[in-house]
Design a protein around this motif. Structure first.
Motif, short mmCIF file in Angstrom:
data_model
loop_
_atom_site.label_atom_id
_atom_site.label_comp_id
_atom_site.label_asym_id
_atom_site.label_seq_id
_atom_site.Cartn_x
_atom_site.Cartn_y
_atom_site.Cartn_z
N GLY A 182 3.59 9.06 0.16
CA GLY A 182 3.40 8.66 -1.22
C GLY A 182 4.26 7.51 -1.67
N ARG A 183 4.93 6.85 -0.72
CA ARG A 183 5.78 5.73 -1.07
C ARG A 183 5.03 4.41 -0.83
NH1 ARG A 183 11.47 7.02 1.88
NH2 ARG A 183 10.10 6.76 3.69
N TRP A 184 5.39 3.42 -1.60
CA TRP A 184 4.70 2.14 -1.53
C TRP A 184 5.50 1.16 -0.66
CZ3 TRP A 184 -0.01 2.10 -3.92
CH2 TRP A 184 -0.25 3.12 -4.83
N HIS A 185 4.94 0.83 0.49
CA HIS A 185 5.62 -0.14 1.36
C HIS A 185 4.63 -0.73 2.35
CE1 HIS A 185 6.03 1.71 5.44
NE2 HIS A 185 5.67 2.78 4.76
N PRO A 229 0.84 -1.20 0.00
CA PRO A 229 0.00 0.00 0.00
C PRO A 229 0.87 1.26 0.00
CG PRO A 229 0.13 -0.91 2.20
CD PRO A 229 0.87 -1.87 1.32
N GLN A 230 0.22 2.39 -0.18
CA GLN A 230 0.94 3.67 -0.23
C GLN A 230 0.89 4.33 1.15
OE1 GLN A 230 -0.70 6.41 -3.10
NE2 GLN A 230 1.28 7.32 -3.55
N ASP A 231 2.05 4.90 1.58
CA ASP A 231 2.09 5.52 2.89
C ASP A 231 1.82 7.03 2.78
OD1 ASP A 231 4.37 6.74 1.94
OD2 ASP A 231 5.76 5.69 3.27
N ARG A 232 1.96 7.74 3.90
CA ARG A 232 1.64 9.17 3.95
C ARG A 232 2.55 10.01 3.07
NH1 ARG A 232 5.49 11.52 7.01
NH2 ARG A 232 6.80 10.09 8.24
#
Length: 287
Positions: A119-122, A114-117
């Motif tokens: 905007g990165r996917w982890h 999923p995308q974090d706050r």
């Protein structure tokens, strides 16, 4: 106004997160490396029973030698087995791999973070657990297989069995199964015999007392049987049994005759061995 996270500014916090992620990646590599070593020492053998029939003595020694908890080494080994080297993700922590280790679609699932706050996917641990629940529910067979793997060590299995049987609903369901109940009764008898044998070895006089008691018990059983038969036969003669009743009593008398013959054999030879048919006949009324 600067937004603080704890005692740090947002920028300092993000810098610490980036540094910590690098460290976590290094930790993940090390945990997988030790898991691979444990697999090399003792591979997990997936048998038709669903158990890991591995021998844990070497793994206990390995855990002791490296100063780690045995259960931790087992977990590293299990996760390493679940994730072949070419399926492990450098952008996912060891914890994420562990959470997803038993999921049938883990190789595909881990590639969809999923995308974090920022905007990165982890992945986060919570997101991984949620994804497993959302994608599919682990089947009962998978859960049973996992429990068998964890309980392949006798010490672990006995602890788990005791904990499960402490739950009334589970104990009730276990005792409702005649085969399981018979095995538990047999285990209890075996345990009692071991305790009695240990007591005999500590106190030789017990053996002489028990010998006298066994003789009296055998005499009592024989007299009770003979006396009961002598008392009942005149009544049966006066009020004959129906056909179905005769068949039932006939089977019981067959058991009685087999028991008498077996008793004579043991007394004469001291040999407790009985053939399969006799054992089946005498054990029909066991719990």
């Amino acid at each position: 106004m600067t937004n603080n996270v704890g005692n740090t500014t947002q920028r300092q916090f993000d810098d610490l997160v980036d540094r910590a992620r690098d460290m976590v990646q290094t930790m993940t590599s090390l945990q997988f490396a030790i898991g691979d070593m444990a697999l090399e020492i003792q591979p997990i053998r997936h048998t038709h029973t669903g158990r890991d029939d591995g021998i844990y003595a070497a793994l206990r020694m390995f855990a002791d030698e490296i100063g780690e908890v045995f259960d931790t080494v087992l977990t590293w080994r299990r996760v390493a087995d679940a994730w072949p080297v070419d399926q492990r993700r450098a952008d996912a922590s060891y914890t994420i791999h562990r959470v997803m280790a038993s999921h049938p679609d883990r190789f595909t699932l881990i590639r969809q973070p999923p995308q974090d706050r920022r905007g990165r996917w982890h992945w986060t641990e919570a997101a991984a657990a949620k994804a497993i629940g959302r994608v599919s529910t682990v089947s009962a067979d998978t859960q049973i297989r996992k429990i068998r793997e964890m309980a392949s060590d006798d010490a672990v299995a006995s602890t788990m069995a005791a904990e499960f049987l402490s739950r009334p609903n589970i104990a009730g369901r276990v005792m409702a199964d005649p085969n399981t109940r018979r095995r538990l009764y047999q285990a209890q008898r075996d345990h009692d015999q071991q305790v009695q044998q240990a007591a005999r070895e500590r106190t030789p006089a017990i053996k002489h007392v028990e010998h006298s008691i066994h003789f009296l018990d055998l005499m009592s059983a024989g007299h009770t049987f003979v006396t009961g038969i002598k008392r009942l036969m005149p009544q049966i003669q006066a009020d004959p049994l129906a056909r179905g009743e005769r068949e039932v009593i006939g089977h019981v008398l067959d058991q009685a005759q087999a028991a008498i013959d077996f008793c004579r054999s043991v007394i004469d030879t001291g040999d407790l061995t009985m053939d399969e048919q006799l054992a089946k006949l005498l054990n029909e009324e066991e719990p």
